[in-house]
Design an enzyme around this catalytic site. Structure first.
Site, short mmCIF file in Angstrom:
data_model
loop_
_atom_site.label_atom_id
_atom_site.label_comp_id
_atom_site.label_asym_id
_atom_site.label_seq_id
_atom_site.Cartn_x
_atom_site.Cartn_y
_atom_site.Cartn_z
N TYR A 1 -47.08 83.75 6.14
CA TYR A 1 -45.88 82.95 6.43
C TYR A 1 -44.79 83.27 5.41
O TYR A 1 -44.80 82.78 4.28
CB TYR A 1 -46.20 81.44 6.40
CG TYR A 1 -47.20 80.97 7.43
CD1 TYR A 1 -47.55 81.75 8.52
CD2 TYR A 1 -47.81 79.72 7.32
CE1 TYR A 1 -48.48 81.31 9.47
CE2 TYR A 1 -48.73 79.27 8.26
CZ TYR A 1 -49.06 80.08 9.33
OH TYR A 1 -49.97 79.64 10.25
N GLN B 1 -59.17 76.08 13.52
CA GLN B 1 -57.75 75.77 13.73
C GLN B 1 -57.29 76.49 15.00
O GLN B 1 -57.42 77.71 15.10
CB GLN B 1 -56.92 76.22 12.51
CG GLN B 1 -55.47 75.84 12.66
CD GLN B 1 -54.58 76.19 11.49
OE1 GLN B 1 -53.47 76.67 11.67
NE2 GLN B 1 -55.05 75.95 10.28
N TYR C 1 -52.85 73.29 16.10
CA TYR C 1 -51.54 73.84 15.74
C TYR C 1 -50.62 73.90 16.96
O TYR C 1 -51.06 73.86 18.08
CB TYR C 1 -51.66 75.17 15.00
CG TYR C 1 -52.03 76.45 15.72
CD1 TYR C 1 -51.16 77.09 16.58
CD2 TYR C 1 -53.24 77.07 15.45
CE1 TYR C 1 -51.48 78.30 17.18
CE2 TYR C 1 -53.59 78.28 16.05
CZ TYR C 1 -52.70 78.90 16.92
OH TYR C 1 -53.02 80.09 17.51
N ARG D 1 -44.16 74.24 19.91
CA ARG D 1 -43.04 74.91 19.24
C ARG D 1 -41.70 74.19 19.46
O ARG D 1 -40.64 74.81 19.42
CB ARG D 1 -42.93 76.38 19.69
CG ARG D 1 -44.25 77.14 19.67
CD ARG D 1 -44.41 77.96 18.41
NE ARG D 1 -45.80 78.16 18.06
CZ ARG D 1 -46.47 79.32 18.14
NH1 ARG D 1 -45.88 80.39 18.56
NH2 ARG D 1 -47.73 79.40 17.76
N LYS E 1 -35.85 68.46 23.36
CA LYS E 1 -34.52 68.89 22.92
C LYS E 1 -34.04 70.18 23.59
O LYS E 1 -32.89 70.56 23.45
CB LYS E 1 -34.47 69.02 21.40
CG LYS E 1 -35.25 70.17 20.82
CD LYS E 1 -35.13 70.17 19.30
CE LYS E 1 -35.91 71.32 18.70
NZ LYS E 1 -35.88 71.32 17.24
N ALA F 1 -42.39 71.63 10.15
CA ALA F 1 -41.11 71.00 9.82
C ALA F 1 -40.45 71.81 8.73
O ALA F 1 -41.11 72.45 7.92
CB ALA F 1 -41.34 69.58 9.32
N1 LIG Z 1 -53.56 79.41 12.77
C1 LIG Z 1 -52.58 79.95 13.46
O1 LIG Z 1 -52.71 81.06 13.99
C2 LIG Z 1 -51.29 79.19 13.60
C3 LIG Z 1 -50.34 79.59 14.56
C4 LIG Z 1 -49.18 78.83 14.67
C5 LIG Z 1 -48.97 77.74 13.85
N2 LIG Z 1 -49.89 77.40 12.91
C6 LIG Z 1 -49.69 76.23 12.02
O2 LIG Z 1 -49.27 75.11 12.77
C7 LIG Z 1 -48.02 74.63 12.26
C8 LIG Z 1 -47.20 74.01 13.37
O3 LIG Z 1 -47.08 74.89 14.46
P1 LIG Z 1 -45.68 75.42 15.04
O4 LIG Z 1 -44.67 75.47 13.98
O5 LIG Z 1 -46.00 76.60 15.82
O6 LIG Z 1 -45.29 74.41 16.16
P2 LIG Z 1 -44.90 72.92 16.40
O7 LIG Z 1 -45.31 71.98 15.33
O8 LIG Z 1 -45.35 72.66 17.78
O9 LIG Z 1 -43.30 73.05 16.43
C9 LIG Z 1 -42.58 73.16 15.27
C10 LIG Z 1 -41.09 73.25 15.60
O10 LIG Z 1 -40.70 72.14 16.38
C11 LIG Z 1 -39.45 71.65 15.92
N3 LIG Z 1 -39.66 70.29 15.41
C12 LIG Z 1 -40.60 69.85 14.55
N4 LIG Z 1 -40.50 68.54 14.37
C13 LIG Z 1 -39.47 68.13 15.15
C14 LIG Z 1 -38.87 66.90 15.40
N5 LIG Z 1 -39.34 65.79 14.83
N6 LIG Z 1 -37.82 66.85 16.26
C15 LIG Z 1 -37.36 67.95 16.85
N7 LIG Z 1 -37.89 69.17 16.66
C16 LIG Z 1 -38.94 69.25 15.80
C17 LIG Z 1 -38.96 72.59 14.86
O11 LIG Z 1 -38.24 73.63 15.51
P3 LIG Z 1 -36.72 73.95 15.30
O12 LIG Z 1 -36.77 75.25 14.61
O13 LIG Z 1 -36.21 74.04 16.71
O14 LIG Z 1 -36.09 72.84 14.52
C18 LIG Z 1 -40.27 73.13 14.34
O15 LIG Z 1 -40.12 74.37 13.72
C19 LIG Z 1 -47.41 75.84 11.55
O16 LIG Z 1 -46.46 75.47 10.60
C20 LIG Z 1 -48.63 76.46 10.95
O17 LIG Z 1 -48.99 75.75 9.77
C21 LIG Z 1 -51.05 78.10 12.80
#
Ligand SMILES: NC(=O)c1ccc[n+]([C@@H]2O[C@H](COP(=O)([O-])OP(=O)(O)OC[C@H]3O[C@@H](n4cnc5c(N)ncnc54)[C@H](OP(=O)(O)O)[C@@H]3O)[C@@H](O)[C@H]2O)c1
Length: 332
Positions: free
Chosen positions: A57, A190, A218, A223, A229, A295
């Site tokens: 990351y 995960q 995750y 996303r 939104k 976030a």
């Molecule tokens: N193990 C793996 O292979 C893997 C893969 C993916 C993710 N992950 C982990 O899972 C975590 C979360 O997954 P993710 O980032 O893919 O997806 P997510 O939590 O589904 O979406 C995150 C995105 O949603 C928006 N967001 C978050 N909170 C919000 C709110 N309260 N209101 C409006 N929009 C909001 C933001 O996008 P904007 O940019 O539009 O503001 C944020 O970047 C990652 O940070 C990582 O730690 C792991």
């Protein structure tokens, strides 16, 4: 906040865990160091004590920012990081680079899980995080260059040395998980899981839940599309990886939003946002230990953290589930 045991370990994690991918900037159009550190501290004030990061990351940047944020209060946090996805140009890359440079770096990413590589990666992560132990260490994605037993052997050694407190995996199939367990106690897998991505409910969750193993979910907001939104004609920036996701195709955004409109009254009754409703639903599904809420600023993490405090009635849960059953998305 709600706290849960991680698998059969003694580690207690916050049901809403800080997802630190986006603060790494890489694939997310950059990040702001001050805002990212503030987001982690602010999350802590709202009970978010657990953070999920990975070396890839931001190619070291996310781990570095996590290290800065927990400095002086390390023991109050549970740090989860990963190994197994590396990049050829090694060393710490603390500065955000241009998209063009990131594209170039993208082509340098590779997976490896040889024992000596895992041991080296662990040292690199400890250094970037500014700590002498990692609470939970996960194999990011299965690799072809090392058998599962070799991966487990490396984890076992790190456990013995006290460099990690508990071990687990990510993106493992059920078959791979079972194989790994033959050699080592794995606490969790995960995996991607959200209201619109529930395939693991079939075999994976029953298997893990029956054995008191965790699921770290995750992308629970898929996303961001589950926050409501996005509009069918929303423009996603060049380089935003969501452009290629089926969940972000216009027709699917339209259908998801129609579903969200139906559950909006429940959110309004509780005076919460759709994102909070969605996260709360997620952490109350069978077998789900935590939802990793991505976030990048204090506002988002506060909103996400507060989601854990919401108490939905079984009638409201049923209403959400009925509407979800009626939601069909286009596959391509
Ligand atoms: N193990 C793996 O292979 C893997 C893969 C993916 C993710 N992950 C982990 O899972 C975590 C979360 O997954 P993710 O980032 O893919 O997806 P997510 O939590 O589904 O979406 C995150 C995105 O949603 C928006 N967001 C978050 N909170 C919000 C709110 N309260 N209101 C409006 N929009 C909001 C933001 O996008 P904007 O940019 O539009 O503001 C944020 O970047 C990652 O940070 C990582 O730690 C792991």
């Amino acid at each position: 906040m709600v706290y849960r045991e991680l698998g059969n370990s003694e580690i207690k994690v916050s049901a809403i865990t800080f997802g630190a991918w986006a603060i790494g900037g890489f694939m997310w159009g950059g990040s702001d160091e001050k805002e990212a550190i503030e987001a982690i501290s602010h999350g802590y004030d709202f009970g978010v004590t657990s953070i999920d990061t990975a070396p890839i990351y931001g190619m070291g940047l996310s781990e570095e920012l996590v290290g800065k944020a927990v400095k002086g209060k390390r023991n109050q946090f549970q740090i989860m990081t990963k190994f197994g996805i590396r990049w050829k140009q090694q060393g710490t890359q603390t500065e955000f680079r241009s998209q063009a440079e990131y594209d170039r770096l993208m082509s340098q990413i590779y997976r490896t899980a040889r024992k000596e590589s895992i041991i080296e990666e662990c040292e690199n992560s400890l250094r970037r995080l500014g700590t002498d132990y990692i609470d939970y260490y996960q194999h990011h994605r299965p690799a072809e260059d090392a058998p599962v037993e070799e991966v487990m052997e490396a984890l076992d050694r790190l456990l013995d040395q006290g460099k990690i407190r508990a071990a687990g995996v990510s993106n493992y199939s059920l078959e791979e998980f079972k194989k790994g367990e033959k050699y080592l106690q794995l606490e969790a897998n995960q995996l991607p899981y959200s209201m619109v991505k529930r395939d693991i409910e079939k075999d994976m969750i029953p298997y893990l839940a029956d054995r008191n193993k965790g699921v770290i979910a995750y992308s629970p907001l898929q996303r961001g599309v589950l926050t409501g939104k996005f509009k069918p004609d929303s423009h996603l920036a060049e380089g935003d990886h969501r452009k290629n996701s089926r969940f972000f195709k216009s027709e699917n955004i339209r259908r998801i939003n129609a579903f969200l409109d139906k559950i909006q009254p429940i959110a309004e009754d509780h005076n919460v946002t759709l994102a909070q409703l969605v996260l709360n639903w997620t952490i109350h599904q069978r077998g789900i230990t935590v939802a990793l809420a991505g976030a990048r600023n204090p506002r988002q993490i506060e909103e996400n953290a507060r989601a854990a405090d919401l108490q939905l009635t079984s009638y409201e849960m049923n209403t959400i589930n009925k509407n979800l059953e009626a939601l069909e998305l286009e596959t391509e």
